[in-house]
Design an enzyme around this catalytic site. Structure first.
Site, PDB file in Angstrom:
ATOM      1  CD  GLN A  97      -1.333  -0.569   3.613  1.00 43.84           C
ATOM      2  OE1 GLN A  97      -1.674   0.299   4.407  1.00 43.84           O
ATOM      3  NE2 GLN A  97      -1.831  -1.796   3.642  1.00 43.84           N
ATOM      4  CG  HIS A  99      -0.765   5.464   3.622  1.00 44.21           C
ATOM      5  ND1 HIS A  99      -1.869   4.662   3.514  1.00 44.21           N
ATOM      6  CD2 HIS A  99       0.085   4.821   4.467  1.00 44.21           C
ATOM      7  CE1 HIS A  99      -1.701   3.570   4.258  1.00 44.21           C
ATOM      8  NE2 HIS A  99      -0.516   3.645   4.845  1.00 44.21           N
ATOM      9  CD  GLU A 134       0.985   3.396   8.094  1.00 43.11           C
ATOM     10  OE1 GLU A 134      -0.222   3.604   8.297  1.00 43.11           O
ATOM     11  OE2 GLU A 134       1.398   2.443   7.416  1.00 43.11           O
ATOM     12  CG  HIS A 263       4.056   0.855   3.784  1.00 40.84           C
ATOM     13  ND1 HIS A 263       3.639   2.033   3.207  1.00 40.84           N
ATOM     14  CD2 HIS A 263       3.116   0.537   4.707  1.00 40.84           C
ATOM     15  CE1 HIS A 263       2.513   2.431   3.766  1.00 40.84           C
ATOM     16  NE2 HIS A 263       2.158   1.535   4.672  1.00 40.84           N
ATOM     17  NE  ARG A 282      -6.399  -2.551   0.685  1.00 42.22           N
ATOM     18  CZ  ARG A 282      -7.346  -1.706   1.064  1.00 42.22           C
ATOM     19  NH1 ARG A 282      -7.966  -0.969   0.168  1.00 42.22           N
ATOM     20  NH2 ARG A 282      -7.676  -1.590   2.339  1.00 42.22           N
TER      21      ARG A 282
END
Length: 403
Positions: A97, A99, A134, A263, A282
């Site tokens: 995925q 972001h 994240e 990642h 994805r």
């Protein structure tokens, strides 16, 4: 009152383990996987807060008095609790995925709203208008894919993997973008032609225990073995296992995933802290929706040198802070032995979870005893202390102190 007991929500995704999270929370182990434990105010799974009068949801508590709950500076910037705190138990590989940035998330969310795509539609890319940087802190030996390999390493892998020899000139001519676009847009028949011999070669070695987890061969074979569709259709995400860095992180080490870095978590348990978002583009190892043009638009096609963040101890040596550039969040580990007292004044809202041992949190006449797996929410300007009768390990989430 600025100190509250908090109870999160377990997410039962298929890739999760069965024991770790239930045993952490003191719940029975069942045949239902427990993948993530969410602590936060995300509207899809807000935490429950205990009050003297009963219970409420954390997002409702914040809405009633947002400035005093999260802090004026944080509320002015984010208009919400800006982070989502999780415990993850990764038994099977997660999807590859990427972001989006904040600006691109805002544009994508508005565009899909205008197109009338329901928020819960399987082909929806943007669930909200936020970015999703994240950080993860390993609780066990942890494996993940993280960014493209340096050029020389990737070229070496392509040259030394017989099934990928035809990709060498593609990479040499068109670089990371051209290589990735090539395999992501490749007809499925060609995917089968390239990956089926690879799978046939690797799976026997995997099943015999002859492959190392530090090699792409191990994870490629596991992807085949664990995919119920692999006998008829191989997942093109297997290419990415060979294109990306494989990281092994020891307990206490952390990794930051910024916007655009491809990642995937592979195996292990971790503490994860992210911006309050559910936006995921994805790139494979999943039966879920893959929007290749959108994925290519947001992926950073550059070499990434893996970096493990080991954290910085504060002045009293009790708290280790893991710094990131994200303004939305900051995670730290608090480690206490009998006789230690951790004292702190919250600069913004905080969520604290006790991972082992026992602890007592006191704030202005309020005292909460914590056992393993229990959590608290501390509001802005809470002046509290944490003590333990033996030893304790806690993790704390808050907004970035440099905001």
């Amino acid at each position: 009152m600025k100190l509250f007991r908090l109870e999160g929500k377990v997410q039962h995704y298929a890739w999760g383990g069965f024991k770790y999270i239930p045993e952490l929370l003191g719940q029975p182990v069942t045949d239902k996987p427990s993948a993530e434990y969410w602590m936060g105010a995300h509207p899809s799974a807000p935490s429950t807060i205990t009050l003297a009068s009963g219970t409420t949801l954390l997002n409702q508590l914040i809405q009633e008095d947002p400035t005093n709950a999260v802090g004026p500076k944080v509320w002015d910037k984010f208009r919400e609790l800006p982070f989502l705190f999780k415990i993850l138990d990764v038994k099977d590989m997660l999807s590859i995925q990427v972001h989006p940035t904040k600006a691109e998330a805002e544009k994508g969310f508005a565009r899909e709203n205008e197109e009338g795509i329901p928020l819960n539609a399987p082909n929806r890319n943007y669930k909200d208008n936020n970015h999703k940087p994240e950080i993860m802190v390993a609780l066990s030996e942890f494996y993940l894919l993280h960014g493209f390999l340096p050029e020389a390493q990737l070229l070496d892998i392509l040259k030394n993997t017989p099934e990928f020899s035809s990709l060498v000139p593609v990479f040499e001519k068109d670089g990371y973008y051209g290589l990735y676009k090539h395999v992501m847009e490749m007809p499925q028949e060609q995917v089968e032609t390239m990956l089926r011999p690879l799978a046939d070669r690797l799976v026997p070695d995997y099943q015999a225990g002859r492959l190392s987890k530090t090699t792409p061969a191990f994870w490629a074979a596991r992807a085949v073995v664990n995919d119920p569709q692999s006998s008829t259709k191989l997942d093109r995400g297997i290419f990415s296992i060979y294109f990306f860095n494989i990281m092994k992180v020891e307990p206490g080490g952390a990794v930051f995933q910024d916007a655009g870095i491809p990642h995937a978590y592979l195996e292990g348990q971790n503490v994860e802290l992210m911006a309050n978002s559910d936006n995921v583009l994805r790139g494979g190892l999943t039966p879920k929706h893959i929007d290749v043009p959108e994925l290519l638009k947001h992926t950073r096609f550059e070499a990434v040198t893996p970096r493990i963040i080991n954290g910085d101890l504060n002045a009293d040596g009790l708290e280790k802070i893991y710094p990131t550039p994200a303004p939305d969040f900051e995670v730290s580990k608090i480690q206490l032995k009998a006789g230690d007292t951790y004292k702190h004044v919250a600069k913004s809202a905080e969520i604290i979870i006790l991972m082992s041992g026992n602890a007592t949190v006191k704030e202005n006449g309020t005292s909460l005893d914590l056992q393993k797996g229990q959590s608290v929410f501390t509001a802005y300007q809470a002046s509290y202390e944490i003590t333990t009768s033996s030893e304790a390990v806690l993790f704390k989430a808050t907004a970035n102190s440099n905001l």
